[in-house]
Design an enzyme around this catalytic site. Structure first.
Site, PDB file in Angstrom:
ATOM      1  CG  ASP A   1      26.532  39.990  35.010  1.00  0.00           C
ATOM      2  OD1 ASP A   1      26.207  41.085  34.502  1.00  0.00           O
ATOM      3  OD2 ASP A   1      27.368  39.208  34.480  1.00  0.00           O
TER       4      ASP A   1
ATOM      5  CB  SER B   1      42.769  26.673  18.595  1.00  0.00           C
ATOM      6  OG  SER B   1      41.492  26.253  18.179  1.00  0.00           O
TER       7      SER B   1
ATOM      8  CG  ASP C   1      28.774  35.270  30.441  1.00  0.00           C
ATOM      9  OD1 ASP C   1      27.600  35.205  30.848  1.00  0.00           O
ATOM     10  OD2 ASP C   1      29.138  36.042  29.544  1.00  0.00           O
TER      11      ASP C   1
ATOM     12  CB  SER D   1      32.860  30.830  22.631  1.00  0.00           C
ATOM     13  OG  SER D   1      32.971  32.157  22.182  1.00  0.00           O
TER      14      SER D   1
ATOM     15  CB  ALA E   1      26.610  32.007  18.826  1.00  0.00           C
ATOM     16  N   GLY E   2      27.148  34.628  21.170  1.00  0.00           N
ATOM     17  CA  GLY E   2      26.607  35.105  22.444  1.00  0.00           C
ATOM     18  C   GLY E   2      26.338  33.959  23.406  1.00  0.00           C
ATOM     19  CG  LEU E   3      25.248  30.557  22.399  1.00  0.00           C
ATOM     20  CD1 LEU E   3      25.078  29.323  21.494  1.00  0.00           C
ATOM     21  CD2 LEU E   3      24.000  30.734  23.273  1.00  0.00           C
TER      22      LEU E   3
ATOM     23  CG  HIS F   1      22.649  43.808  29.963  1.00  0.00           C
ATOM     24  ND1 HIS F   1      23.893  44.359  29.871  1.00  0.00           N
ATOM     25  CD2 HIS F   1      22.364  43.314  28.735  1.00  0.00           C
ATOM     26  CE1 HIS F   1      24.349  44.227  28.633  1.00  0.00           C
ATOM     27  NE2 HIS F   1      23.447  43.588  27.927  1.00  0.00           N
TER      28      HIS F   1
ATOM     29  CD  GLU G   1      35.566  38.116  29.024  1.00  0.00           C
ATOM     30  OE1 GLU G   1      35.555  36.913  29.388  1.00  0.00           O
ATOM     31  OE2 GLU G   1      34.738  38.590  28.224  1.00  0.00           O
TER      32      GLU G   1
HETATM   33  C1  GAF Z   1      27.747  39.386  28.735  1.00  0.00           C
HETATM   34  C2  GAF Z   1      28.615  39.581  29.960  1.00  0.00           C
HETATM   35  F1  GAF Z   1      29.794  38.922  29.819  1.00  0.00           F
HETATM   36  C3  GAF Z   1      27.910  39.087  31.228  1.00  0.00           C
HETATM   37  O1  GAF Z   1      28.685  39.403  32.353  1.00  0.00           O
HETATM   38  C4  GAF Z   1      26.507  39.693  31.348  1.00  0.00           C
HETATM   39  O2  GAF Z   1      26.573  41.039  31.760  1.00  0.00           O
HETATM   40  C5  GAF Z   1      25.744  39.546  30.035  1.00  0.00           C
HETATM   41  O3  GAF Z   1      26.487  40.045  28.924  1.00  0.00           O
HETATM   42  C6  GAF Z   1      24.429  40.272  30.082  1.00  0.00           C
HETATM   43  O4  GAF Z   1      23.599  39.696  31.031  1.00  0.00           O
HETATM   44  O5  GAF Z   1      27.556  38.023  28.467  1.00  0.00           O
END
Ligand code: GAF
Length: 371
Positions: free
Chosen positions: A25, A56, A157, A112, A108-110, A23, A145
């Site tokens: 970036d 897909s 990301d 995708s 999953a917060g990875l 959190h 995005e």
């Molecule tokens: C998400 C956001 F897409 C990233 O830009 C970043 O802020 C992250 O949360 C937190 O570090 O993945």
């Protein structure tokens, strides 16, 4: 279903985990993510008209059809908006067939979504000879995005999905997108980074994420700085009375996390993994208590991993669900996994999933076929 011909270009891009630097970036800080071995692949064929077709391998019962003229930021829809947004952001003016395949765990917060955007962007860049470099692609996929899909994400990301290299974490300066590679060879020290997908998906994510960004921005405007990168901890503490309690907590996390990330780079270079573990855990505490983006499931995963001997553990990504990481000796991983599975069961949480990944390579063109 209509006929699909062989692609002209195949490109792929990975998901990510973030070792530390969460959190920050969008506050122009430093982050230290690495690409995971799970990837998304885009098979792209140029069409002679202006039709866009998307499908897909993971959802073979649906085929999405649109056209270049219909591309409009903010359109309603589902996952295909991440693909349409990239076509829009790159200014493509020809029809395309895009088939997606991949194994990045969804939700999953990875990252995708970033893997999908970056695979498509890398393929289109090649197919249409756009000549965009990775930094430009990162900014354009983020634009897709932010504006097309409407998710106010930062730049981490997409950058790591595009710029990562195997065997290293990527130290990314989010102010100017300059990078340096930090080798991460945990195996040589009998360590592993366990990824724990809590399978919790709390609906808060987008609104709360935007509120965190706003709190950082309002803190900056009261402090007369352009980002939280521009203030050191003593000055922030001295200015506490200028900020609301919430703004101070958010800013305190951001400023301390930037320092932790740079310290993590130092300790990684020295292979001081005990110190790295402590920084990772401090990051979690700060995200939990000051940034308030954790949740019961993430805290349970982290606390259990630490109780069973992990050197460090923390939530990763946006929070309110998704994944945590735990840095531990290889010999302790199985015990940590089963303790987390038991703790989740007792708490009546969803069953967690576990992954492992070495730092992997970023986006690439796999094949260009002539026709
Ligand atoms: C998400 C956001 F897409 C990233 O830009 C970043 O802020 C992250 O949360 C937190 O570090 O993945």
């Amino acid at each position: 279903m209509s006929e699909w011909l062989a692609p002209d270009v195949i490109a792929s891009a990975p998901g990510r985990v973030n070792l530390i630097g969460e959190h920050i970036d969008y506050s122009q800080g430093f982050v230290l993510p690495f690409a995971i071995s799970f990837r998304t692949t885009a098979h792209i064929r140029r069409r002679e008209d202006h039709v866009i077709r998307i499908r897909s391998q993971q959802r073979l019962d649906e085929e999405i059809s649109s056209s270049i003229a219909d591309l409009a930021p903010g359109s309603q829809g589902g996952w295909e908006r991440y693909v349409l947004g990239v076509i829009w952001a790159l200014g493509i003016n020809s029809g395309v067939d895009i088939e997606i395949d991949g194994d990045v765990p969804l939700g999953a917060g990875l990252s995708s979504s970033a893997a999908l955007e970056c695979a498509v962007a890398t393929g289109l860049n090649e197919l249409f000879s756009l000549g965009l470099d990775k930094k430009q692609l990162a900014l354009l996929t983020q634009k897709a995005e932010n504006l097309y899909v409407g998710v106010p994400c930062g730049i981490m990301d997409q950058s790591v999905s595009l710029m990562a290299e195997a065997g290293s974490a990527l130290l990314l300066d989010c102010r100017d997108l300059s990078t340096s590679l930090v080798p991460v060879d945990l195996g040589a020290s009998d360590l592993e980074l366990l990824i724990i997908d809590t399978q919790a998906r709390h609906a808060l994510v987008d609104g709360e994420y935007a509120k965190r960004r706003q709190a950082c921005e309002s803190a900056c405007s009261k402090l007369h700085i352009s980002s939280l990168r521009d203030i050191e901890m003593p000055a922030l503490v001295a200015s506490k009375k200028l900020l609301s309690e919430e703004e101070f907590k958010r800013a305190h996390h951001a400023v301390s996390e930037m320092a932790r990330t740079l310290e993590a780079v130092d300790v990684l270079k020295r292979k001081d993994f005990a110190a790295l573990g402590s920084l990772i855990t401090e990051s979690h505490v700060s995200l939990r208590d000051e940034y308030e983006v954790s949740c019961l499931e993430l805290n349970c995963a982290v606390d259990t991993a630490l109780a069973y001997g992990a050197l460090g553990a923390r939530m990763v990504g946006g929070g309110f669900g998704g994944s945590a990481i735990a840095l531990a000796e290889q010999g302790q991983i199985e015990a940590i996994k089963s303790a987390i599975a038991d703790a989740f069961k007792s708490a009546q949480f969803a069953e967690p999933r576990f992954f492992a990944s070495l730092p992997s390579e970023g986006a690439k063109v796999i094949k260009r076929l002539d026709r």
